[in-house]
Motif scaffolding. Structure first.
Motif, mmCIF file in Angstrom:
data_model
loop_
_atom_site.group_PDB
_atom_site.id
_atom_site.type_symbol
_atom_site.label_atom_id
_atom_site.label_comp_id
_atom_site.label_asym_id
_atom_site.label_seq_id
_atom_site.Cartn_x
_atom_site.Cartn_y
_atom_site.Cartn_z
ATOM 1 N N GLY A 116 70.329 43.570 14.474
ATOM 2 C CA GLY A 116 70.099 44.221 13.180
ATOM 3 C C GLY A 116 69.675 43.228 12.111
ATOM 4 N N ILE A 117 70.330 42.079 12.060
ATOM 5 C CA ILE A 117 69.962 41.036 11.088
ATOM 6 C C ILE A 117 68.553 40.528 11.370
ATOM 7 C CG2 ILE A 117 70.473 38.683 10.314
ATOM 8 C CD1 ILE A 117 73.431 39.318 10.765
ATOM 9 N N PHE A 118 68.279 40.316 12.650
ATOM 10 C CA PHE A 118 66.957 39.818 13.042
ATOM 11 C C PHE A 118 65.861 40.795 12.621
ATOM 12 C CE2 PHE A 118 63.741 38.707 16.379
ATOM 13 C CZ PHE A 118 63.612 37.360 16.065
ATOM 14 N N ARG A 119 66.090 42.083 12.890
ATOM 15 C CA ARG A 119 65.117 43.096 12.497
ATOM 16 C C ARG A 119 65.023 43.231 10.981
ATOM 17 N NH1 ARG A 119 61.585 45.140 16.196
ATOM 18 N NH2 ARG A 119 61.377 46.829 14.691
ATOM 19 N N SER A 120 66.138 43.007 10.291
ATOM 20 C CA SER A 120 66.118 43.066 8.823
ATOM 21 C C SER A 120 65.227 41.977 8.249
ATOM 22 C CB SER A 120 67.540 42.930 8.275
ATOM 23 O OG SER A 120 68.334 44.041 8.629
ATOM 24 N N LEU A 121 65.263 40.798 8.862
ATOM 25 C CA LEU A 121 64.375 39.721 8.414
ATOM 26 C C LEU A 121 62.915 40.122 8.620
ATOM 27 C CD1 LEU A 121 66.266 36.582 9.800
ATOM 28 C CD2 LEU A 121 66.078 37.314 7.421
ATOM 29 N N GLY A 122 62.647 40.833 9.726
ATOM 30 C CA GLY A 122 61.294 41.316 9.957
ATOM 31 C C GLY A 122 60.880 42.362 8.937
ATOM 32 N N ALA A 123 61.822 43.254 8.587
ATOM 33 C CA ALA A 123 61.524 44.285 7.582
ATOM 34 C C ALA A 123 61.274 43.645 6.213
ATOM 35 C CB ALA A 123 62.687 45.268 7.492
ATOM 36 N N GLY A 173 82.721 45.990 10.077
ATOM 37 C CA GLY A 173 81.370 45.812 9.545
ATOM 38 C C GLY A 173 81.280 46.158 8.084
ATOM 39 N N VAL A 174 82.035 47.190 7.660
ATOM 40 C CA VAL A 174 81.941 47.648 6.277
ATOM 41 C C VAL A 174 82.445 46.600 5.300
ATOM 42 C CG1 VAL A 174 82.730 49.413 4.654
ATOM 43 C CG2 VAL A 174 82.141 50.051 6.998
ATOM 44 N N THR A 175 83.470 45.852 5.698
ATOM 45 C CA THR A 175 84.066 44.868 4.792
ATOM 46 C C THR A 175 83.137 43.695 4.503
ATOM 47 O OG1 THR A 175 85.129 43.813 6.693
ATOM 48 C CG2 THR A 175 86.428 45.438 5.456
ATOM 49 N N SER A 176 82.086 43.549 5.280
ATOM 50 C CA SER A 176 81.169 42.421 5.057
ATOM 51 C C SER A 176 79.755 42.925 4.790
ATOM 52 C CB SER A 176 81.179 41.471 6.259
ATOM 53 O OG SER A 176 80.866 42.176 7.441
ATOM 54 N N VAL A 177 79.656 43.958 3.962
ATOM 55 C CA VAL A 177 78.356 44.572 3.672
ATOM 56 C C VAL A 177 77.388 43.550 3.084
ATOM 57 C CG1 VAL A 177 77.179 46.258 2.215
ATOM 58 C CG2 VAL A 177 79.289 46.896 3.383
ATOM 59 N N ALA A 178 77.900 42.653 2.242
ATOM 60 C CA ALA A 178 77.030 41.674 1.583
ATOM 61 C C ALA A 178 76.267 40.834 2.590
ATOM 62 C CB ALA A 178 77.849 40.773 0.665
ATOM 63 N N ALA A 179 76.877 40.575 3.735
ATOM 64 C CA ALA A 179 76.224 39.742 4.748
ATOM 65 C C ALA A 179 75.019 40.438 5.367
ATOM 66 C CB ALA A 179 77.226 39.370 5.841
ATOM 67 N N TYR A 180 74.911 41.773 5.185
ATOM 68 C CA TYR A 180 73.815 42.524 5.764
ATOM 69 C C TYR A 180 72.696 42.814 4.764
ATOM 70 C CZ TYR A 180 77.391 43.449 9.307
ATOM 71 O OH TYR A 180 78.375 43.308 10.256
ATOM 72 N N ILE A 181 72.956 42.658 3.476
ATOM 73 C CA ILE A 181 71.945 43.015 2.477
ATOM 74 C C ILE A 181 71.523 41.834 1.604
ATOM 75 C CG2 ILE A 181 72.679 45.422 2.388
ATOM 76 C CD1 ILE A 181 74.191 44.815 -0.156
ATOM 77 N N ASN A 182 72.289 40.762 1.622
ATOM 78 C CA ASN A 182 71.932 39.564 0.863
ATOM 79 C C ASN A 182 70.926 38.746 1.678
ATOM 80 O OD1 ASN A 182 71.843 36.916 -0.230
ATOM 81 N ND2 ASN A 182 73.845 37.223 -1.186
ATOM 82 N N PRO A 183 69.683 38.576 1.201
ATOM 83 C CA PRO A 183 68.680 37.855 1.992
ATOM 84 C C PRO A 183 69.119 36.454 2.405
ATOM 85 C CG PRO A 183 67.640 39.000 0.161
ATOM 86 C CD PRO A 183 69.124 39.122 -0.046
ATOM 87 N N ILE A 184 69.797 35.753 1.517
ATOM 88 C CA ILE A 184 70.239 34.391 1.840
ATOM 89 C C ILE A 184 71.199 34.413 3.020
ATOM 90 C CG2 ILE A 184 71.492 32.378 0.988
ATOM 91 C CD1 ILE A 184 70.445 33.004 -1.787
ATOM 92 N N LEU A 185 72.147 35.363 3.001
ATOM 93 C CA LEU A 185 73.111 35.472 4.089
ATOM 94 C C LEU A 185 72.450 35.963 5.371
ATOM 95 C CD1 LEU A 185 76.222 36.945 2.206
ATOM 96 C CD2 LEU A 185 75.722 34.561 2.805
ATOM 97 N N LEU A 186 71.401 36.773 5.220
ATOM 98 C CA LEU A 186 70.665 37.210 6.407
ATOM 99 C C LEU A 186 70.030 36.018 7.109
ATOM 100 C CD1 LEU A 186 68.839 40.456 5.188
ATOM 101 C CD2 LEU A 186 70.718 40.320 6.819
ATOM 102 N N PHE A 187 69.403 35.142 6.363
ATOM 103 C CA PHE A 187 68.776 33.968 6.965
ATOM 104 C C PHE A 187 69.809 33.049 7.614
ATOM 105 C CE2 PHE A 187 65.117 35.017 4.212
ATOM 106 C CZ PHE A 187 64.096 34.851 5.129
ATOM 107 N N ARG A 188 71.042 33.098 7.138
ATOM 108 C CA ARG A 188 72.117 32.280 7.704
ATOM 109 C C ARG A 188 72.821 32.958 8.867
ATOM 110 N NH1 ARG A 188 75.058 30.421 2.026
ATOM 111 N NH2 ARG A 188 73.361 29.074 1.255
ATOM 112 N N PHE A 189 72.540 34.246 9.102
ATOM 113 C CA PHE A 189 73.225 35.035 10.126
ATOM 114 C C PHE A 189 74.737 34.975 9.920
ATOM 115 C CE2 PHE A 189 69.077 34.520 11.963
ATOM 116 C CZ PHE A 189 68.877 35.648 12.736
#
Length: 329
Positions: free
Chosen positions: A280-287, A124-140
């Motif tokens: 977590g990604i889904f809830r991040s979009l809600g946040a 999970g740590v190696t792909s931190v950008a996928a959890y904080i970049n809004p564009i990547l969040l919308f792409r899951f």
């Protein structure tokens, strides 16, 4: 949870707005426990019982919505006339947070079997950008090994969830302004208003949503999206308490149905070891929606007035409604 407790401790000792804001930042970055709670429900439930589990999480939130505003209103009256940031509610919240930590330490056991867990934290740590970049969040993007069809459905559900909460939270945030200006509500009367919303949400989630059969979540979510539109219109036009509260009832029904059903639907995707990432990604979009929605709504509210604000929200809510209605889950 330790971070949440620490945020209340910082709040209790804050003497200026900067330190208070720091406390809120610490609390905000520590709110992953809500996503973990949802992931835990996914771990311990089957596809048939998952909707019931998500509804129980919603009931817990609704009960907090009933009690919390009234406690806050009580503290507001108790602290009236005091200078600086209120200390008493911070200490009370700190006490509850510590009790939460003790309860988890004593009663909680890991719910995901060892054979279904991620191989290492580094995955999970190696792909931190996928959890904080809004564009990547919308792409899951952080959810791996899913079919293109499932990824498309995940992205569509994420967009529906974001748009709904973006508009919903904007109205929620501005309700205190509206009731103060239109009905001259005090903090206690506003607390009673939120208690009314919480009671309806708890009744709907406990009596209706948890009994929704597996596979019918989309229909119930669509029902909630349909009813939230007239709720915005009624609240915008209601000049009497009876009319206004009827709009709030529809508003509460929508919240009680849409969020749990969408969460149940999204939890059906991804492998077992990625449920936490997915939720977590889904809830991040809600946040993210809850961060941006109030700012956008209040900007429109104070520049064009509540009527334009809520009617615009009602019109825009047709977008997530249409998106979900044409998506085959």
């Amino acid at each position: 949870m330790i971070g949440v407790a620490a945020s209340y401790g910082i709040w209790a000792v804050s003497k200026n707005f900067t330190i208070f804001l720091l406390a809120r930042i610490v609390g905000g970055v520590s709110k992953g426990n809500v996503s973990l709670s949802t992931a835990i429900i996914t771990d311990v439930s089957s596809q048939k019982t998952r909707g019931r589990g998500m509804a129980l999480v919603g009931v817990a939130f609704s009960l907090g919505f009933i009690v919390g505003p009234m406690i806050g209103a009580g503290f507001a009256r108790y602290s009236a006339g005091q200078e600086g940031v209120y200390v008493a509610p911070a200490l009370f919240a700190l006490m509850l947070a510590v009790l939460d930590i003790v309860l988890v330490l004593i009663t909680f056991k890991e719910t995901l079997p060892p054979n279904k867990r991620a191989k290492s934290v580094g995955q999970g740590v190696t792909s931190v950008a996928a959890y904080i970049n809004p564009i990547l969040l919308f792409r899951f993007s952080a959810v791996q090994q899913v079919s293109k069809a499932d990824q498309y459905k995940m992205k569509r559900l994420g967009m529906v969830y974001f748009l709904f909460l973006f508009l919903y939270s904007g109205l929620e945030f501005s309700l205190t302004f509206l009731t103060h200006m239109r009905f001259h509500y005090t903090s206690m009367e506003q607390g009673k208003m939120f208690m009314f919303i919480g009671i309806i949400m708890a009744l709907i989630q406990g009596g209706f949503v948890r009994r929704v059969p597996s596979g019918r979540e989309q229909k119930v979510a669509l029902m909630g999206l349909v009813l939230v539109i007239p709720s915005f219109i009624i609240i915008a036009l209601g000049t009497s308490a009876v009319v206004f509260y009827s709009g709030l009832a529809l508003y509460a029904f929508s919240s009680a149905t849409v969020v749990p059903c969408l969460t149940t639907m999204i939890s059906s995707y991804g492998s077992d070891d990625q449920k936490g990432t997915l939720i977590g990604i889904f809830r991040s979009l809600g946040a993210l929606a809850r961060a941006l929605g109030p700012f956008a709504a209040c900007t429109l509210y104070w520049s064009a007035g509540p009527l334009v604000c809520y009617l615009t929200g009602a019109t825009l809510l047709t977008v997530p409604l249409l998106l979900l209605s044409v998506t085959k889950i």
